[in-house]
Design a protein around this motif. Sequence first.
Motif, PDB file in Angstrom:
ATOM      1  N   ASN A  76       0.893  -1.222   0.051  1.00  0.00           N
ATOM      2  CA  ASN A  76       0.005  -0.022  -0.060  1.00  0.00           C
ATOM      3  C   ASN A  76       0.807   1.429  -0.045  1.00  0.00           C
ATOM      4  N   ASP A  77       0.329   2.144  -0.417  1.00  0.00           N
ATOM      5  CA  ASP A  77       1.131   3.390  -0.684  1.00  0.00           C
ATOM      6  C   ASP A  77       1.266   4.217   0.655  1.00  0.00           C
ATOM      7  N   ILE A  78       0.635   4.131   1.850  1.00  0.00           N
ATOM      8  CA  ILE A  78       0.926   4.590   3.272  1.00  0.00           C
ATOM      9  C   ILE A  78       2.322   4.192   3.587  1.00  0.00           C
ATOM     10  N   ASP A  79       2.318   2.761   3.505  1.00  0.00           N
ATOM     11  CA  ASP A  79       3.532   2.218   4.293  1.00  0.00           C
ATOM     12  C   ASP A  79       4.915   2.804   3.376  1.00  0.00           C
ATOM     13  N   PHE A  80       4.658   2.750   2.126  1.00  0.00           N
ATOM     14  CA  PHE A  80       6.000   2.904   1.148  1.00  0.00           C
ATOM     15  C   PHE A  80       6.348   4.663   1.348  1.00  0.00           C
ATOM     16  N   LYS A  81       5.268   5.419   1.310  1.00  0.00           N
ATOM     17  CA  LYS A  81       5.504   6.828   1.584  1.00  0.00           C
ATOM     18  C   LYS A  81       6.157   7.161   2.835  1.00  0.00           C
ATOM     19  N   ASN A  82       5.583   6.361   3.877  1.00  0.00           N
ATOM     20  CA  ASN A  82       6.157   6.748   5.198  1.00  0.00           C
ATOM     21  C   ASN A  82       7.544   6.136   5.482  1.00  0.00           C
ATOM     22  N   GLU A  83       7.899   4.921   4.729  1.00  0.00           N
ATOM     23  CA  GLU A  83       9.368   4.655   4.799  1.00  0.00           C
ATOM     24  C   GLU A  83      10.093   5.652   4.062  1.00  0.00           C
ATOM     25  N   MET A  84       9.745   6.254   2.878  1.00  0.00           N
ATOM     26  CA  MET A  84      10.475   7.348   1.948  1.00  0.00           C
ATOM     27  C   MET A  84      10.733   8.644   2.967  1.00  0.00           C
ATOM     28  N   LEU A  85       9.665   8.911   3.615  1.00  0.00           N
ATOM     29  CA  LEU A  85       9.736  10.154   4.638  1.00  0.00           C
ATOM     30  C   LEU A  85      10.944   9.929   5.456  1.00  0.00           C
TER      31      LEU A  85
END
Length: 517
Positions: free
Chosen positions: A378-387
Amino acid sequence: MASTTRKTWFIAFIVSLGGFLYGFDAAIISGVMNYVTPEFDLSTSEQGWVPSSPLFAAMFAMLISGRASDILGRKKMLLIIAFTYALSALLSAYATGFHMLWIARMIGGIAFGAALVIAPVYIAEVSSAEARGKLVSIQQLNIVLGFFAAFLSNYYINNAFTSESTSFLTNANVWRFMLAVELLPALLYFILLFFVPRSPRWLFIQERDAEAVEVLTNIHGTQKGTLAASTIVKSLSEARKNKNKIQFKGLFKKPLRFVLTVGIGLGILQQITGINAVYYYATSIFKQTGIGTDAAFASGILLSLTTVLFTFVAIFLIDKMGRRPLLLVGVGGIAISMLLCGYGFQKATYAITEEKLMTLEPSIQEKLQYLTSKEYNNDIDFKNEMLTALGSQVYTNNEGAILEAATRMNPTLVLMGILGFIACFAFSLGPVMWVMLSELFPNRYRGLAIGFVGFLNGLSSWLVTQAFPWELVTWGNAITFYIYGVIALVGFFVFLKILPETKGKSLEELEKDLIKP
């Protein structure tokens, strides 16, 4: 008759240029945010506030502008609106920080909030019954032409910047040129308004009968103008027998209860299905599919072109097919389209392989090297990791490239869903709401009633636009679009039950049919 028709179209097009400026402002910010967000290091709430701040001001402008136009006159208010648009464009382009930018945009919000209310009222008051639907729909056409012009402007300015074909464009000023372009149509709008007459119905209400008759005969010809004048005078004469002053609480009394319910329903549904979330964040939404920043800007042009084409469909059909069929078909299509977007994002996965990592900047490659073996559902976990790995400013500045490298999904599903949504909105909720609002309410209460419904429309619009970045961060892309789809589905069944048909009747005839003692 042909010359009369041309004159009416000319007047309607000029008056509704305020809609063009609204559309231009709404779409231009979707490109601006790509540069403003990293430059001012905006938080999630600030990313929502810059696009939504005009809508916050607009809802209050909508609340009072209808009544203000009853007092000052439609034309005088439109001239004030045009000047305010120009001032907002100038101040926005010169903004030195986050606070100056949102204040300048709020000034523009006052302008387009008032314009969206007053333009359809004015156009309805100068139109004949058989042409009123298509003439009021010109406002929606101008809105979508504004969208198209803004996306096109953003695309060329962004392309000039990224291709390095110009030496004066930088990360710090490219968005200023995007915003400054709006000054040109604002000044043109102000000048052209001097060529339109005052509203004849407003003149009759002010007891300036001779001037009103002159306007009607000049627009529609002697025979039709004289007939329209006598009908309006008779309707107002009956209304004046009631000596009570127009008061806000009168909107909620039994005679107006049904039309107010329909109007409020239309005003809220138009916004809570997500139209401004799509337009204000179009570039960001397309970036979420992983197609890249340049392609996202280009997709915005396709989106706005679709809107223009299907708005012409609405103008062609609204006085033939009627308001009710167009709206019901469109809202049903909106529900299906948004659910399709949700499904497309739900199937997405995210992973940065060694090969894809090499397409990113060296400084980013180093920080993301340890993530090449991970996959996210999901995009939430991915974006949190990127941030966490990059920090908000670096990630935001490179989001398009990172998502392009990592996203595995079928972007065609989302593109079809967004274009389907835009197409259905363009021939239904977009124009039909404003047409019906201009028709539902009696002459004496029209300005006040549309102002009140406009306030609720603006409030809904602001809430949707302000909340959208938060929704993407908190719920993710899929759930956000599923919610919009379900809302549209509920709206379809509500209006299937309560929506009346208003085509082909004069405003005075509709008043007799819909306002029950």
